[in-house]
Design a protein around this motif. Sequence first.
Motif, PDB file in Angstrom:
ATOM      1  N   UNK A   1      20.207  -8.497  39.681  1.00 59.49           N
ATOM      2  CA  UNK A   1      19.984  -9.663  40.535  1.00 59.49           C
ATOM      3  C   UNK A   1      19.512  -9.156  41.891  1.00 59.49           C
ATOM      4  N   UNK A   2      18.228  -9.328  42.170  1.00 64.96           N
ATOM      5  CA  UNK A   2      17.662  -8.887  43.444  1.00 64.96           C
ATOM      6  C   UNK A   2      17.470 -10.111  44.340  1.00 64.96           C
ATOM      7  N   UNK A   3      17.993 -10.017  45.562  1.00 65.15           N
ATOM      8  CA  UNK A   3      17.955 -11.166  46.470  1.00 65.15           C
ATOM      9  C   UNK A   3      17.302 -10.756  47.789  1.00 65.15           C
ATOM     10  N   UNK A   4      16.278 -11.512  48.192  1.00 65.84           N
ATOM     11  CA  UNK A   4      15.616 -11.259  49.464  1.00 65.84           C
ATOM     12  C   UNK A   4      16.074 -12.291  50.495  1.00 65.84           C
ATOM     13  N   UNK A   5      16.465 -11.789  51.681  1.00 61.72           N
ATOM     14  CA  UNK A   5      16.947 -12.649  52.764  1.00 61.72           C
ATOM     15  C   UNK A   5      15.951 -12.634  53.928  1.00 61.72           C
ATOM     16  N   UNK A   6      16.006 -13.652  54.788  1.00 62.67           N
ATOM     17  CA  UNK A   6      15.119 -13.654  55.955  1.00 62.67           C
ATOM     18  C   UNK A   6      15.485 -12.571  56.966  1.00 62.67           C
TER      19      UNK A   6
END
Length: 414
Positions: A259-264
Amino acid sequence: MAGLAACTRLTELGFDARILEARNRAGGRIETDYSLGIPFGKGAGWIHGDENNPMTALAKQFNAKMVPIDSDQITVFDKKGLPVPPSEIEKFEVEFNACLDNAKKLACHETSDISLSAALDRLTPFEQMSALEQSLFDRKLKSIASYEGADAASLSARTYGDAKMWPGENCFLTTTYQPIIEGLAKKCRIDLNTTVKAINYHENQVEIVTQDTSMFADLVIITLPIGVLQKNSVQFNPPLPKNKLKAIQSVGMGLLNITAIKFPKLFWPEKQHALLFTEFDPSSTSIFINLAPLMSQPVLVGYTGGESAFQLEKQPDEEIIKKIMVNFRNHFTTDLPDPESFIITRWSEDPFSYGSYSYFKTGSTSADYDALAEPIGNKLFFAGEATCSTCPSTTHGAYLSGIREAERIRKISI
């Protein structure tokens, strides 16, 4: 990787070789996704041990970039969200590793193999553990599951740790394996979108039946994942020998989902290479690689293996992300930004793999892997990580198995 290795070597040796690939791309369980704005590996994405590893040589040849993971830049958080002191981690690691060694010895003295979990249960003085030690113990079991693709309850205690380890660092491929896949694929003739339905092998030739047609070959190398072989997705006529069928069922097919999550923006320690949480929701992901120091990206990559990975696949994407964010907000601060985008894998649902990679299931041995590698009548040959008894579950094991079979064919063709 096994098919590309075999086809490349055979072509170099002057054979007329081609790959039949069911997917619309080369690579199999190596897949690159660009939806986060960066190349991201949804499957294999590491080189385990970079010294003398054939993957390291290929990475240099095809300009794949890799970054070593610094073990001193790994933080374990307690239930309050505070970092566990490194001295506590080091002390626990020594004790846990000694326990693993004793578990193996215990299993070897038993009349039959037992699971790693059963061996550890008989050796671990849980009642004497502090709350922190118990949480670190549970954390370690989750790390084992994410590495092996299977829980300790499924792993063989006798064979645990037998796989050959290459020296050097564990490296994360910031370009993914894509440059290597593309570099090898250029040397191969590949028929994409070609699903093999049956393999009919006779004394003089082999017939390969696909969804559209039949074709014939003198020899065939089968690099199907063990999960596909276990599902009987491809029919063999005549049926495979009993020892081969037994080995197919004896070896486990593990599961590791990402699970790869990109944040601001970052809200976690910027320089830490990995973040491990001891008190996350057990149905959630709790092991993360931080791409901030590796790729200058506000991305956390979560790894979930074994039974937890199977359970995760039953949840919708939104629920998976929601649980992770609840955990992050409990550990850091409630004022966290929502993710910009994410990638979630479900490898057990993939009809061309049915899992991630093989593992030594309780009762299985290296002889099962060797049996999977045995050719049939100098007509059918077998390669793939599950045929490499010395270094299964790895890209380098898959690659070496492909070279092995190409060389085997060369020798019988002289």
